[in-house]
Scaffold this motif. Structure first.
Motif, PDB file in Angstrom:
ATOM      1  N   VAL A   1      -8.074   5.121   9.677  1.00  0.00           N
ATOM      2  CA  VAL A   1      -8.025   6.075   8.569  1.00  0.00           C
ATOM      3  C   VAL A   1      -9.165   7.087   8.674  1.00  0.00           C
ATOM      4  O   VAL A   1      -9.039   8.220   8.210  1.00  0.00           O
ATOM      5  CB  VAL A   1      -8.039   5.332   7.208  1.00  0.00           C
ATOM      6  N   GLN A   2     -10.260   6.709   9.335  1.00  0.00           N
ATOM      7  CA  GLN A   2     -11.371   7.664   9.486  1.00  0.00           C
ATOM      8  C   GLN A   2     -10.917   8.926  10.225  1.00  0.00           C
ATOM      9  O   GLN A   2     -11.526   9.983  10.090  1.00  0.00           O
ATOM     10  CB  GLN A   2     -12.549   7.025  10.223  1.00  0.00           C
ATOM     11  N   GLY A   3      -9.827   8.827  10.998  1.00  0.00           N
ATOM     12  CA  GLY A   3      -9.317   9.978  11.737  1.00  0.00           C
ATOM     13  C   GLY A   3      -8.245  10.750  10.978  1.00  0.00           C
ATOM     14  O   GLY A   3      -7.667  11.701  11.513  1.00  0.00           O
ATOM     15  N   GLU A   4      -7.958  10.339   9.754  1.00  0.00           N
ATOM     16  CA  GLU A   4      -6.902  10.967   8.951  1.00  0.00           C
ATOM     17  C   GLU A   4      -7.510  11.842   7.852  1.00  0.00           C
ATOM     18  O   GLU A   4      -8.707  11.762   7.579  1.00  0.00           O
ATOM     19  CB  GLU A   4      -6.026   9.880   8.299  1.00  0.00           C
TER      20      GLU A   4
ATOM     21  N   PHE B   1      -5.270  10.378   2.812  1.00  0.00           N
ATOM     22  CA  PHE B   1      -4.271   9.562   3.529  1.00  0.00           C
ATOM     23  C   PHE B   1      -3.902   8.287   2.763  1.00  0.00           C
ATOM     24  O   PHE B   1      -2.734   7.892   2.706  1.00  0.00           O
ATOM     25  CB  PHE B   1      -4.822   9.200   4.921  1.00  0.00           C
ATOM     26  N   MET B   2      -4.902   7.622   2.173  1.00  0.00           N
ATOM     27  CA  MET B   2      -4.636   6.329   1.511  1.00  0.00           C
ATOM     28  C   MET B   2      -3.903   6.482   0.175  1.00  0.00           C
ATOM     29  O   MET B   2      -3.542   5.499  -0.449  1.00  0.00           O
ATOM     30  CB  MET B   2      -5.933   5.542   1.336  1.00  0.00           C
ATOM     31  N   PHE B   3      -3.667   7.736  -0.237  1.00  0.00           N
ATOM     32  CA  PHE B   3      -2.844   7.978  -1.424  1.00  0.00           C
ATOM     33  C   PHE B   3      -1.371   8.186  -1.054  1.00  0.00           C
ATOM     34  O   PHE B   3      -0.520   8.254  -1.936  1.00  0.00           O
ATOM     35  CB  PHE B   3      -3.344   9.224  -2.175  1.00  0.00           C
ATOM     36  N   ARG B   4      -1.082   8.294   0.241  1.00  0.00           N
ATOM     37  CA  ARG B   4       0.300   8.572   0.662  1.00  0.00           C
ATOM     38  C   ARG B   4       1.230   7.438   0.247  1.00  0.00           C
ATOM     39  O   ARG B   4       0.921   6.257   0.430  1.00  0.00           O
ATOM     40  CB  ARG B   4       0.360   8.750   2.180  1.00  0.00           C
ATOM     41  N   GLU B   5       2.384   7.818  -0.246  1.00  0.00           N
ATOM     42  CA  GLU B   5       3.348   6.827  -0.730  1.00  0.00           C
ATOM     43  C   GLU B   5       3.827   5.907   0.397  1.00  0.00           C
ATOM     44  O   GLU B   5       3.973   4.702   0.210  1.00  0.00           O
ATOM     45  CB  GLU B   5       4.537   7.570  -1.352  1.00  0.00           C
ATOM     46  N   ASP B   6       4.091   6.489   1.588  1.00  0.00           N
ATOM     47  CA  ASP B   6       4.600   5.650   2.683  1.00  0.00           C
ATOM     48  C   ASP B   6       3.539   4.661   3.165  1.00  0.00           C
ATOM     49  O   ASP B   6       3.841   3.495   3.455  1.00  0.00           O
ATOM     50  CB  ASP B   6       5.155   6.498   3.844  1.00  0.00           C
ATOM     51  N   PHE B   7       2.276   5.093   3.221  1.00  0.00           N
ATOM     52  CA  PHE B   7       1.188   4.183   3.604  1.00  0.00           C
ATOM     53  C   PHE B   7       1.057   3.049   2.575  1.00  0.00           C
ATOM     54  O   PHE B   7       0.945   1.878   2.916  1.00  0.00           O
ATOM     55  CB  PHE B   7      -0.128   4.954   3.725  1.00  0.00           C
ATOM     56  N   ARG B   8       1.085   3.407   1.308  1.00  0.00           N
ATOM     57  CA  ARG B   8       0.952   2.399   0.248  1.00  0.00           C
ATOM     58  C   ARG B   8       2.145   1.438   0.234  1.00  0.00           C
ATOM     59  O   ARG B   8       1.987   0.259  -0.082  1.00  0.00           O
ATOM     60  CB  ARG B   8       0.763   3.084  -1.103  1.00  0.00           C
ATOM     61  N   ASN B   9       3.301   1.925   0.587  1.00  0.00           N
ATOM     62  CA  ASN B   9       4.458   1.044   0.707  1.00  0.00           C
ATOM     63  C   ASN B   9       4.199  -0.026   1.775  1.00  0.00           C
ATOM     64  O   ASN B   9       4.528  -1.199   1.584  1.00  0.00           O
ATOM     65  CB  ASN B   9       5.705   1.865   1.069  1.00  0.00           C
TER      66      ASN B   9
ATOM     67  N   LEU C   1     -14.541   6.811   0.624  1.00  0.00           N
ATOM     68  CA  LEU C   1     -14.653   5.666  -0.298  1.00  0.00           C
ATOM     69  C   LEU C   1     -13.863   5.849  -1.601  1.00  0.00           C
ATOM     70  O   LEU C   1     -13.251   4.887  -2.073  1.00  0.00           O
ATOM     71  CB  LEU C   1     -16.122   5.356  -0.597  1.00  0.00           C
ATOM     72  N   PRO C   2     -13.836   7.033  -2.213  1.00  0.00           N
ATOM     73  CA  PRO C   2     -13.047   7.162  -3.452  1.00  0.00           C
ATOM     74  C   PRO C   2     -11.574   6.772  -3.261  1.00  0.00           C
ATOM     75  O   PRO C   2     -10.987   6.105  -4.116  1.00  0.00           O
ATOM     76  CB  PRO C   2     -13.208   8.640  -3.824  1.00  0.00           C
ATOM     77  N   ALA C   3     -10.984   7.177  -2.132  1.00  0.00           N
ATOM     78  CA  ALA C   3      -9.584   6.822  -1.860  1.00  0.00           C
ATOM     79  C   ALA C   3      -9.449   5.316  -1.642  1.00  0.00           C
ATOM     80  O   ALA C   3      -8.480   4.692  -2.083  1.00  0.00           O
ATOM     81  CB  ALA C   3      -9.074   7.588  -0.638  1.00  0.00           C
TER      82      ALA C   3
ATOM     83  N   SER D   1      -9.501   3.484  -4.966  1.00  0.00           N
ATOM     84  CA  SER D   1      -8.186   3.574  -5.603  1.00  0.00           C
ATOM     85  C   SER D   1      -7.206   2.572  -4.976  1.00  0.00           C
ATOM     86  O   SER D   1      -6.439   1.907  -5.678  1.00  0.00           O
ATOM     87  CB  SER D   1      -7.649   5.006  -5.449  1.00  0.00           C
ATOM     88  N   LEU D   2      -7.260   2.449  -3.656  1.00  0.00           N
ATOM     89  CA  LEU D   2      -6.341   1.540  -2.947  1.00  0.00           C
ATOM     90  C   LEU D   2      -6.569   0.086  -3.355  1.00  0.00           C
ATOM     91  O   LEU D   2      -5.627  -0.632  -3.702  1.00  0.00           O
ATOM     92  CB  LEU D   2      -6.528   1.697  -1.431  1.00  0.00           C
ATOM     93  N   VAL D   3      -7.818  -0.360  -3.313  1.00  0.00           N
ATOM     94  CA  VAL D   3      -8.080  -1.779  -3.613  1.00  0.00           C
ATOM     95  C   VAL D   3      -7.826  -2.083  -5.092  1.00  0.00           C
ATOM     96  O   VAL D   3      -7.433  -3.199  -5.439  1.00  0.00           O
ATOM     97  CB  VAL D   3      -9.504  -2.221  -3.192  1.00  0.00           C
ATOM     98  N   ARG D   4      -8.016  -1.084  -5.943  1.00  0.00           N
ATOM     99  CA  ARG D   4      -7.750  -1.268  -7.376  1.00  0.00           C
ATOM    100  C   ARG D   4      -6.247  -1.418  -7.619  1.00  0.00           C
ATOM    101  O   ARG D   4      -5.809  -2.232  -8.433  1.00  0.00           O
ATOM    102  CB  ARG D   4      -8.292  -0.063  -8.147  1.00  0.00           C
ATOM    103  N   ASP D   5      -5.453  -0.629  -6.902  1.00  0.00           N
ATOM    104  CA  ASP D   5      -4.011  -0.618  -7.136  1.00  0.00           C
ATOM    105  C   ASP D   5      -3.277  -1.779  -6.469  1.00  0.00           C
ATOM    106  O   ASP D   5      -2.100  -2.016  -6.770  1.00  0.00           O
ATOM    107  CB  ASP D   5      -3.415   0.716  -6.667  1.00  0.00           C
TER     108      ASP D   5
END
Length: 276
Positions: free
Chosen positions: A109-112, A116-124, A145-147, A150-154
């Motif tokens: 993800v560091q290269g994105e 990126f971590m908010f993308r629906e397909d990634f989260r799926n 880190l903010p993204a 959000s990911l670990v919270r969700d």
């Protein structure tokens, strides 16, 4: 104590096209690094095993690591790559779940892009991991880190581990925004942290253990000793250090902890997190 686990290292047969991230400044690691190269270092430093982590983004990489693990029993687990954005992600995870050495997955993800971590397909894809008891390694720069928060919270039921303490800018000494992010993400019960990859975020030629201390302090103040894993990031560490020096830096830092807590950091947490 010969039961330490190196929870983060890589193997590759060097390919200048695929591995273009290993540029001329990293010429020391522009070669092959395989289990026979790591094993003597593990033995010398009292490690009984390791977790091999993907470095290129293909299922071929996952299969390559799985093959190495099938031939080398000191490779206790693998963090592979799968396209988490794929429509058939559950099918691919089912396929990989038949190999008990594969413990989880990682995306670079560091290269994105930072969103990126908010993308629906990634989260799926992230939502599909839990059914197969797979872990997820978070590889980011500190600005992402903010993204990650959000990911670990969700996804509270998914177990995550932060690689390389989220890559703070140790070389410049800028600590504040990274520190705020770590303080926040450490509040979530489903997040662990690897003390790994620090020397390559420092000044490669001139770093000293004192440069790492403020960053280690933040990690140890925010993550309990139940949530911290040691990883060498071999062979990438070779651009700035050597295996023994990286181990010794952490050994010296955790001398103040009880033997019980030291054992957690060196191996128990890795066993628990990755189901080794």
């Amino acid at each position: 104590m010969n039961n330490r686990i190196d929870s983060h290292q890589h193997f590759w047969i060097f390919d200048p096209v695929r591995d273009s991230w290993i540029d001329e400044s990293m010429s020391k690691i522009q070669s092959d690094f395989l289990p026979e190269d790591l094993l003597p270092l593990l033995k010398e430093n009292k490690f009984s095993g390791c977790v091999a982590v993907q470095s290129s983004q293909s299922e071929d990489e996952t299969n390559f690591l799985a093959d190495l693990a099938s031939k080398n029993d000191f490779i206790k687990g693998i963090v592979g790559w799968v396209d988490l954005r794929a429509d058939n992600i559950s099918e691919r995870l089912l396929h990989f779940s038949s190999n008990k050495t594969i413990k989880g997955f990682r995306h670079v993800v560091q290269g994105e892009a930072d969103d990126f971590m908010f993308r629906e397909d990634f989260r799926n894809g992230i939502s599909a991991l839990k059914e197969f008891n797979f872990r997820y390694d978070i590889l980011i720069f500190h600005r992402q880190l903010p993204a990650a928060i959000s990911l670990v919270r969700d996804f509270p039921d998914q177990k995550f581990v932060i690689d390389h303490i989220a890559k703070p800018d140790i070389k410049s000494g800028n600590i504040d925004s990274w520190k705020k992010g770590i303080e926040e993400i450490a509040k979530y019960d489903n997040v662990w942290c690897k003390v790994s990859g620090m020397v390559t975020e420092a000044d490669w030629k001139n770093w000293k253990p004192e440069d790492l201390k403020p960053y280690l302090d933040v990690i140890f103040e925010n993550f309990s000793t139940d949530k911290i894993l040691y990883g060498s990031d071999w062979p990438v560490l070779n651009v700035a250090s050597d295996y023994k020096e990286v181990v010794k830096t952490l050994e010296d830092y955790i001398l103040k902890f009880s033997i019980e807590d030291q054992n957690k950091i060196w191996f128990e947490n890795a066993f628990a997190f990755y189901n080794l």
